[in-house]
Design a protein around this motif. Sequence first.
Motif: not given
Length: 280
Positions: A72, A69-70, A109, A89-90
């Motif tokens: 990006r 998630e980080h 995400g 996830e990012a």
Amino acid sequence: MKELHNEHFTGERALFQCNELRISGSVFDDGESPLKHSRFIDLSDCTFGWKYPIWYSENIRMKNCRIGEHGRAGIWYVTDVKVEDTVIEAPKCFRHSNGISMNNVSFPGGQETLWKCANIRLNNVTAEGDYFAMDCDGMEVNSLKLTGGYSFDGVRNVTVKNSVITGRDAFWNSENVIIYDSVITGKYFCWNSRNITLVNCTVESLQGMCYTENLILRNCKLPNTTLAFEYSTVNADIKGGIDSIMNPYGGVIKADSIGETIMDEKQVDVSRTKIIVGAQ
């Protein structure tokens, strides 16, 4: 190719400008841009935990990987990238890239993902998030499951098959799009577009398919669809009913039933539209 196994990379630009690497079972941890300006990189069973993992790179292969998630803005300015069996996830992954192939990839995400890219092949992709696939050119999409608004804004030369797309304002400002055997649900579908064809599709939309030039629907269903086709030129063969249509600009609309037909002579030339209800 040089092989790296079970490594733990940290720090900014950990493998900057590396070429011809086969990397497996490794973790790219805290540190931006670990594979910036890389070429001919084969990744398997790897995890990326921080921002900008693959930028300005060529000939990238990813299998059974995860971008956390980080991570990006994960893959930007890349040419020829193939991703399989991977979770991203990012947000904001894939921008300004050419030659993208994805198979069995999920974007839990996935907001603002796949922008301004070209020559894209998606198979069995799932995504959640707004603004998916904006301003892309040349897409072949099969078995996409997408939940999120404002998807496919400004796309060109796109074929979609066997997909489910949920969310408002899909396919605005788009051109040369063909959609087969798919389900699309959401308000204001397909505005300000041209050369849009749907075959064997189901569309549920409030005020959908408006301001569209050369809209074609073949053997489609439009349940719970109201105020459709405003200021559009349309050739529609609808199985079942339409709740209401409003001021189409021209063409032929055929349906088993139409709940309400709104034709305002002050707004459109009503003689340009032929409406056929039932088995006429």
